[in-house]
Design an enzyme around this catalytic site. Structure first.
Site, short mmCIF file in Angstrom:
data_model
loop_
_atom_site.label_atom_id
_atom_site.label_comp_id
_atom_site.label_asym_id
_atom_site.label_seq_id
_atom_site.Cartn_x
_atom_site.Cartn_y
_atom_site.Cartn_z
N TYR A 252 0.82 -1.20 0.00
CA TYR A 252 0.00 0.00 0.00
C TYR A 252 0.86 1.25 0.00
O TYR A 252 1.81 1.39 0.78
CB TYR A 252 -0.93 0.04 1.22
N GLY B 191 -6.68 4.97 -0.58
CA GLY B 191 -8.03 5.08 -0.04
C GLY B 191 -8.90 3.93 -0.49
O GLY B 191 -8.53 2.76 -0.39
#
Length: 513
Positions: A54, A61
């Site tokens: 990530y 998001g």
């Protein structure tokens, strides 16, 4: 010029103010450069792996599930900055933008973000060149930090968007960078996200509000003492042994300040005279240390929270010393948002009690012999009647500003960010509250100094006379027939805002708390 060196262990409130308000130069320490390089090696190694990480090789998001191929990652980082620079409304003050830029650099320099040393150096170069990105009032929910405000700053690092130059003129950021000899950054993996994810805007405003409120609480102790004198009140309620048995530190400090101002007063001690018989002073006078003291203790708690946040590295994901890159929720603004709201509540109450004292000075039924509205010729003159109206309007606004922003939340990012702090909003309204509180205290000062001068035949304390003399020299006029009042009030506001009131009194009392 003063230089602030940014290391890996955070920064101080004094350094934030030096950069934001004093235009101090910023330098990266050797320790910070080494930490930046080590963390970047970890990010580069993860970026080369096929597994998604990530913030390094994924979207963000609600779009975090998409794995981004290497050839699109630079575009991804540019895109997050461009798309998140979506603020609207009036420009945010230069000092706020400089504070948030510096605080973002503080986190980047910690070595927990994975940003290259060259990007951190560009951040420092932009600050040192006096280039201030245009940031707008609306756009932050305080969820993943102050996303929109920080994005406008990151956009300027890329040479895009608008910024204010050192001459105060707003121009394209690319032009300003070129003139300063600064090369725009070309973002790589994780860097766009790392420049956006922080509580830097709300924290910067908290630090500056605490500095301003510290001066205002001392000023309020002084004006409360002046009002007590003008009303022929008793200073006996300020005795230290009375405050020692209720040992709140702020209360004791405020009482000590008031007692120091009143030392040697010829206006106190008339409490039981037949012309003005009283058993006790009104709460707004007698309880001034208790109210101001509670506000001081609130500031102490807020300063503790700020010190912790100044020592923090706020990003998501973060690079850990053992080589892991982990996601977390440290970007959430709740700790800062709560104390921003708490300070607005305390400031509103301080403004409220100051207004009640002012009103008492103007009411002939409660002022113990002062003329109605402190007018020269009551009826022909209105005196300070409408000055109190202005003060009352400011107090009413303060009460609205005391409604907490952090009690609200509004979901965003397709319900991924489903609980937000609204810390930026709490900070913005606190700035307005601090400005209004300054004006409220200035009006009490204006009324109290005039009232003291109307006590003919009685001599005020030496510290009070020093305050009155300095105020008159600064253009805050004394008693007399009605005149255009706004310039007088503006002069009183400037006298309080700049710290001149406190400085004048301290020539007699020595340092006040």
């Amino acid at each position: 010029m003063h230089t602030v060196v940014v290391g890996t262990s955070g920064t101080t409130a004094e350094d934030v103010i030096a950069v934001a308000r004093g235009n101090a130069r910023v330098e990266l320490s050797g320790e910070a450069r080494d930490a930046l390089a080590r963390a970047r090696e970890i990010v580069d190694a993860l970026a080369a792996k096929p597994e998604p990480v990530y913030g390094v090789s994924t979207g963000f998001g609600a779009l975090a599930s998409r794995h981004i191929s290497p050839e699109l990652r630079a575009q991804l980082q540019r895109n997050i900055v461009r798309s998140h620079a979506a603020g609207m409304g009036p420009r945010v003050e230069r000092e706020v933008v400089r504070a948030l830029m510096f605080l973002r650099l503080k986190t980047v320099a910690s070595g927990h973000t994975g940003v290259r040393p060259s990007v951190a150096q560009t951040m420092a170069d932009v600050l040192n060149a006096g280039i201030t990105p245009v940031v707008h009032e609306y756009g932050s929910l305080g969820c993943s930090g102050d996303l929109a405000p920080l994005s406008h700053c990151a956009l300027a690092l890329m040479g895009e968007g608008d910024a204010e130059g050192p001459d105060g003129v707003v121009r394209p950021a690319g032009e300003l960078l070129a003139e300063a000899g600064i090369e725009p950054v070309e973002l790589r993996e994780k860097e766009g996200l790392a420049l956006l994810n922080g509580t830097d805007g709300m924290l910067g405003m908290l630090v500056m509000a605490l500095a301003d409120l510290g001066k205002l609480y001392t000023s309020a102790d002084i004006t409360a003492a002046l009002t007590l004198e003008a009303l022929l009140g008793t200073e006996k309620v300020l005795q230290p042994e009375l405050h020692a048995i209720r040992p709140h530190p702020g209360q004791g400090a405020s009482a000590a300040n008031m007692a120091a101002v009143l030392k040697g007063s010829g206006l106190t001690g008339h409490f039981q005279e037949e012309s003005a018989p009283r058993v006790q002073d009104a709460y707004s006078v007698r309880c001034a240390p208790q109210v101001a003291g509670a506000g001081r203790d609130t500031m102490a708690h807020a300063a503790l929270v700020a010190s912790r946040e100044l020592a923090a590295a706020v990003d998501n994901p973060v690079v850990l010393p053992d080589g892991r890159v982990e996601s977390n929720g440290n970007f959430h603004g709740a700790p800062v948002a709560y104390v921003l709201d708490f300070l607005a509540i305390a400031a509103a109450d301080l403004g409220s009690i100051a207004e009640r004292r002012t009103d008492r000075l103007l009411d002939k039924n409660r002022s113990h012999g002062l003329p109605p509205f402190l007018a020269d010729d009551a009826g022909v003159d209105s005196g300070l009647m409408i000055a109190q109206y202005t003060q009352a309007a400011l107090v009413s606004e303060m009460k609205r500003l005391a409604v907490p922003a952090s009690a609200d939340s509004i979901p965003s990012s397709a319900m991924q960010e489903d609980h937000v702090s609204m810390g930026w909003s709490a900070a913005r309204k606190l700035r307005t509250a601090v400005d209004n509180l300054t004006r409220i205290i200035a009006i009490e000062l204006y009324a109290a100094t005039r009232a003291i001068e109307l006590r003919h035949g009685l001599t005020a304390a030496p510290a009070s006379l020093a305050a009155i003399g300095a105020a008159r020299a600064a253009g805050v006029q004394g008693p007399g027939p009605d005149r255009f009042l706004a310039p007088d009030l503006a002069a009183a506001d400037e006298f309080v805002r700049t710290g001149a009131l406190v400085a004048a009194v301290e020539t007699v009392t020595g340092p006040l708390a």
